[in-house]
Design a protein around this motif. Structure first.
Motif, PDB file in Angstrom:
ATOM      1  N   ASN A 258       0.819  -1.213   0.000  1.00 25.87           N
ATOM      2  CA  ASN A 258       0.000   0.000   0.000  1.00 25.87           C
ATOM      3  C   ASN A 258       0.853   1.264   0.000  1.00 25.87           C
ATOM      4  O   ASN A 258       0.483   2.266  -0.616  1.00 25.87           O
ATOM      5  CB  ASN A 258      -0.952  -0.008   1.204  1.00 25.87           C
ATOM      6  CG  ASN A 258      -2.191  -0.845   0.948  1.00 25.87           C
ATOM      7  OD1 ASN A 258      -3.132  -0.417   0.297  1.00 25.87           O
ATOM      8  ND2 ASN A 258      -2.180  -2.074   1.454  1.00 25.87           N
TER       9      ASN A 258
ATOM     10  N   HIS B 125       1.865   1.587  -3.521  1.00 25.72           N
ATOM     11  CA  HIS B 125       0.749   2.106  -4.325  1.00 25.72           C
ATOM     12  C   HIS B 125       0.669   3.627  -4.207  1.00 25.72           C
ATOM     13  O   HIS B 125       0.479   4.339  -5.197  1.00 25.72           O
ATOM     14  CB  HIS B 125      -0.555   1.455  -3.853  1.00 25.72           C
ATOM     15  CG  HIS B 125      -1.715   1.745  -4.736  1.00 25.72           C
ATOM     16  ND1 HIS B 125      -3.021   1.475  -4.387  1.00 25.72           N
ATOM     17  CD2 HIS B 125      -1.782   2.296  -5.982  1.00 25.72           C
ATOM     18  CE1 HIS B 125      -3.822   1.847  -5.370  1.00 25.72           C
ATOM     19  NE2 HIS B 125      -3.103   2.345  -6.349  1.00 25.72           N
TER      20      HIS B 125
ATOM     21  N   LEU C 122       1.122   6.449  -7.189  1.00 24.01           N
ATOM     22  CA  LEU C 122       0.116   7.484  -7.448  1.00 24.01           C
ATOM     23  C   LEU C 122       0.700   8.888  -7.308  1.00 24.01           C
ATOM     24  O   LEU C 122       0.180   9.841  -7.888  1.00 24.01           O
ATOM     25  CB  LEU C 122      -1.073   7.309  -6.494  1.00 24.01           C
ATOM     26  CG  LEU C 122      -1.926   6.051  -6.736  1.00 24.01           C
ATOM     27  CD1 LEU C 122      -2.928   5.856  -5.621  1.00 24.01           C
ATOM     28  CD2 LEU C 122      -2.645   6.132  -8.077  1.00 24.01           C
TER      29      LEU C 122
ATOM     30  N   GLU D 232       7.241   5.862  -9.491  1.00 21.28           N
ATOM     31  CA  GLU D 232       7.009   4.480  -9.904  1.00 21.28           C
ATOM     32  C   GLU D 232       8.189   3.570  -9.562  1.00 21.28           C
ATOM     33  O   GLU D 232       8.000   2.456  -9.067  1.00 21.28           O
ATOM     34  CB  GLU D 232       6.738   4.420 -11.404  1.00 21.28           C
ATOM     35  CG  GLU D 232       5.354   4.894 -11.794  1.00 21.28           C
ATOM     36  CD  GLU D 232       5.060   4.664 -13.268  1.00 21.28           C
ATOM     37  OE1 GLU D 232       5.919   4.062 -13.958  1.00 21.28           O
ATOM     38  OE2 GLU D 232       3.980   5.073 -13.733  1.00 21.28           O
TER      39      GLU D 232
ATOM     40  N   VAL E 211       5.091  -3.044  -4.359  1.00 29.32           N
ATOM     41  CA  VAL E 211       3.853  -3.714  -4.774  1.00 29.32           C
ATOM     42  C   VAL E 211       4.157  -5.151  -5.205  1.00 29.32           C
ATOM     43  O   VAL E 211       3.390  -6.076  -4.906  1.00 29.32           O
ATOM     44  CB  VAL E 211       3.168  -2.937  -5.922  1.00 29.32           C
ATOM     45  CG1 VAL E 211       1.926  -3.682  -6.406  1.00 29.32           C
ATOM     46  CG2 VAL E 211       2.776  -1.536  -5.459  1.00 29.32           C
TER      47      VAL E 211
ATOM     48  N   ASN F 299      -3.549  -5.694  -9.963  1.00 33.77           N
ATOM     49  CA  ASN F 299      -4.291  -4.627 -10.638  1.00 33.77           C
ATOM     50  C   ASN F 299      -3.420  -3.373 -10.790  1.00 33.77           C
ATOM     51  O   ASN F 299      -3.433  -2.714 -11.827  1.00 33.77           O
ATOM     52  CB  ASN F 299      -5.563  -4.280  -9.853  1.00 33.77           C
ATOM     53  CG  ASN F 299      -6.820  -4.780 -10.539  1.00 33.77           C
ATOM     54  OD1 ASN F 299      -6.867  -4.869 -11.760  1.00 33.77           O
ATOM     55  ND2 ASN F 299      -7.827  -5.095  -9.769  1.00 33.77           N
ATOM     56  N   ILE F 300      -2.683  -3.056  -9.732  1.00 31.55           N
ATOM     57  CA  ILE F 300      -1.809  -1.876  -9.759  1.00 31.55           C
ATOM     58  C   ILE F 300      -0.725  -2.051 -10.820  1.00 31.55           C
ATOM     59  O   ILE F 300      -0.473  -1.155 -11.641  1.00 31.55           O
ATOM     60  CB  ILE F 300      -1.173  -1.649  -8.372  1.00 31.55           C
ATOM     61  CG1 ILE F 300      -2.255  -1.311  -7.335  1.00 31.55           C
ATOM     62  CG2 ILE F 300      -0.138  -0.523  -8.433  1.00 31.55           C
ATOM     63  CD1 ILE F 300      -1.774  -1.406  -5.904  1.00 31.55           C
TER      64      ILE F 300
ATOM     65  N   GLN G 260     -12.300  -5.348  -7.389  1.00 30.47           N
ATOM     66  CA  GLN G 260     -11.086  -5.753  -8.091  1.00 30.47           C
ATOM     67  C   GLN G 260     -11.435  -6.448  -9.414  1.00 30.47           C
ATOM     68  O   GLN G 260     -10.776  -6.261 -10.434  1.00 30.47           O
ATOM     69  CB  GLN G 260     -10.254  -6.700  -7.212  1.00 30.47           C
ATOM     70  CG  GLN G 260      -9.773  -6.095  -5.905  1.00 30.47           C
ATOM     71  CD  GLN G 260      -8.905  -4.869  -6.101  1.00 30.47           C
ATOM     72  OE1 GLN G 260      -8.127  -4.791  -7.041  1.00 30.47           O
ATOM     73  NE2 GLN G 260      -9.040  -3.896  -5.210  1.00 30.47           N
TER      74      GLN G 260
END
Length: 574
Positions: free
Chosen positions: A246, A249, A253, A257, A264, A285-286, A321
């Motif tokens: 998290n 993540h 955001l 990156e 992640v 998903n991320i 998800q």
């Protein structure tokens, strides 16, 4: 031996009865002391002993009826079922519900607050869970928070219930109040509850886009796991993965990156070890979103397919998800020009999303129903006709509100259904138009290539005639005939792009600063034209084409064992 057990059982019963008769503000602490035996004897082997104790208690209550003792005895038995993992039945919930009415007759707000908290635990996962936790907190504040040892569990219940209802700000509010109790009652805390509450607060901040706050609470989880011994956290590594993932993540955001992706990926790998599908899906998903952002559509597609598979394997809180994955799969297929597949997953997305909207509407109605039932409790507890009439007015108003919500939900559902139908028609129409454009462009390019071959043969035949008849200017005029002007080249490139949409994009990936002349040369190589044909096309000599090819080849890293021309041709393959 039997006599000794009976005497010991009666002694315990007498101790409990003495504690449970208390009606002042110390009653909760005394009752909680009586629950200690349950907490230290959780093994199923002690269940028969508990059942024997309850039999003795019930026999006593038959001889000495007492409302307060009946409530306390039932609460004790209810907590024992939770400890031993015995299923809570509908009859248990009804009895608990009736106990609230009896406590009201006793005019004991403190006892009612305990009952509301217990009733909330019986409704875990339902709209009742949030409603009765908040009501319990309200009454505990009225009596005085210090008279309840485990009040932090009630705040935790409200926080997690509100988060799952998408009420993130309220979830944070109750969560922070829950965490505040760690300074007052450390010994009464379940360490895993503390970490779970930090996770709920961090996740709520993440949903609200407050990334620095989210990172702070997930870092607290990491610090706690490092400082505490492993026996408190049997799934310590899983929680470490959740916290790091998290934080990663949040960093992604926020634009970092390179710093966030490894964190992640750590969450994904750890979650796979524990088969924690929810956390696996979140992390994948991320990562899929990042690959899609950087136009690596095939990799993104595979990752989103993984998420969809995991979310189908374990549907616990994974609908969101699954929907994200379906959207990603659809977008990836569109980018790869596989429009039939995009259309298929678009339909599946809307089907599941409509089911989710229907479920949300149903839960909204359930919440209103729970509120009505709660109001009904208050009606039954009040004796005055004026209060009853007032509540009935509220009830009628709420029923009217439910009817309105139902009508609005139906209208919204129909509107969404029509919108979905329109979107499907647009997607299908775009797919057909796209296919026609691609076919037309490929036909033009094929015709162009055939034309070049024919013209080259014509030049050879005419050149032979020139050599034999000694007419030097005829060859030059034919060479001029096959040259391509800028206008012709622009039209050619437009058709070529429609036929092979990935070619120029992949070419620029291989040679980021490619020149227009190199683009032309690569295009003609892709059409598998000979060096002489390319020379005639570009108005150059064959030697010039060979030199240009060598320069272009030197700018590309070609895999071992693949010819230069074959590698260029492979760039147009989907």
């Amino acid at each position: 031996m039997v006599l000794c057990d009976a005497v010991r059982g009666q002694s315990i019963v007498n101790t409990y009865i003495d504690a449970w008769k208390t009606n002042d503000t110390s009653q909760t602490h005394r009752a909680e002391d009586s629950y200690d035996w349950l907490k230290t004897h959780r093994s199923p082997e002690f269940l028969p002993e508990h059942q024997e104790l309850m039999h003795t208690l019930n026999q006593y209550l038959k001889r000495h009826p007492d409302n307060r003792l009946e409530i306390r005895a039932f609460m004790y038995d209810f907590l024992a079922k939770l400890e031993y993992g015995v299923k809570i039945t509908g009859q248990d919930s009804i009895r608990l519900f009736n106990c609230i009415g009896i406590a009201h007759k006793l005019k004991d707000d403190q006892l009612m607050a305990e009952l509301y908290g217990l009733y909330a635990s019986a409704g875990k996962g339902t709209p009742d869970y949030v409603l009765y936790n908040i009501k319990a907190i309200e009454m505990m504040r009225k009596v005085g928070i210090t008279h309840f040892n485990y009040v932090h569990n009630i705040f935790f219940g409200a926080s997690i219930g509100l988060y799952r209802s998408n009420s993130y700000k309220q979830s944070i509010n109750y969560g922070l109040q829950c965490l505040a109790f760690t300074r007052l009652k450390k010994k009464l805390w379940n360490p895993r509850t503390y970490v779970f509450q930090l996770d709920i607060v961090g996740a709520a901040y993440l949903k609200l886009g407050r990334y620095d706050s989210a990172k702070y609470y997930y870092q607290l989880i990491i610090d706690t796991l490092i400082q505490k011994v492993s026996r408190h956290y049997p799934d310590k590594m899983l929680w470490m993965g959740i916290a790091k993932g998290n934080i990663g993540h949040c960093l992604i955001l926020q634009g970092s990156e390179q710093q966030g992706i490894p964190m992640v990926e750590f969450q994904l790998n750890v979650s796979k070890q524990f088969k924690a599908y929810n956390n696996m899906a979140m992390a994948e998903n991320i990562l899929a979103g990042i690959y899609f952002k950087h136009r690596s559509y095939k990799i993104a597609l595979e990752k989103w397919k993984n998420v969809y598979y995991w979310s189908c394997k374990d549907g616990f809180y994974l609908t969101d998800q699954k929907l994200l994955a379906l959207q990603g799969i659809q977008k990836s297929f569109q980018k790869l020009n596989e429009l039939d597949s995009a259309y298929k997953y678009n339909e599946l997305y809307h089907k599941i999303n409509n089911e989710r909207l229907t479920d949300v509407n149903a839960k909204t109605l359930c919440l209103l129903k729970a509120k009505i039932e709660f109001d009904n409790i208050q009606d039954n507890l009040e004796d005055t006709g004026m209060k009853l009439q007032h509540k009935k007015t509220i009830l009628n108003f709420t029923l009217a509100a439910i009817l309105m919500v139902t009508v609005i939900s139906g209208l919204l559902y129909n509107r969404q259904r029509l919108k979905n139908k329109y979107e499907k028609e647009l997607l299908n129409r775009d797919r057909i138009v796209k296919e026609l454009e691609i076919k037309e462009a490929k036909d033009k390019i094929s015709a162009f290539a055939v034309s070049m071959h024919e013209k080259e043969q014509l030049i050879r035949d005419m050149q032979k005639a020139i050599n034999e008849n000694g007419v030097p200017d005829l060859g030059m005029s034919l060479c001029n005939y096959v040259l391509i002007t800028d206008k012709e080249w622009i039209k050619f490139k437009e058709d070529f792009t429609k036929a092979y949409p990935l070619f120029y994009y992949r070419l620029k990936e291989v040679i980021p600063k490619i020149t227009p002349a190199e683009e032309r040369l690569a295009s003609l190589i892709c059409l598998q034209l000979s060096n002489q044909q390319i020379a005639d096309m570009l108005g150059n000599s064959k030697d010039s084409v060979l030199r240009s090819k060598r320069r272009l080849k030197n700018r590309i890293t070609i895999p071992e064992g693949i010819a230069f021309e074959n590698y260029i041709c492979s760039l147009n393959q989907i």
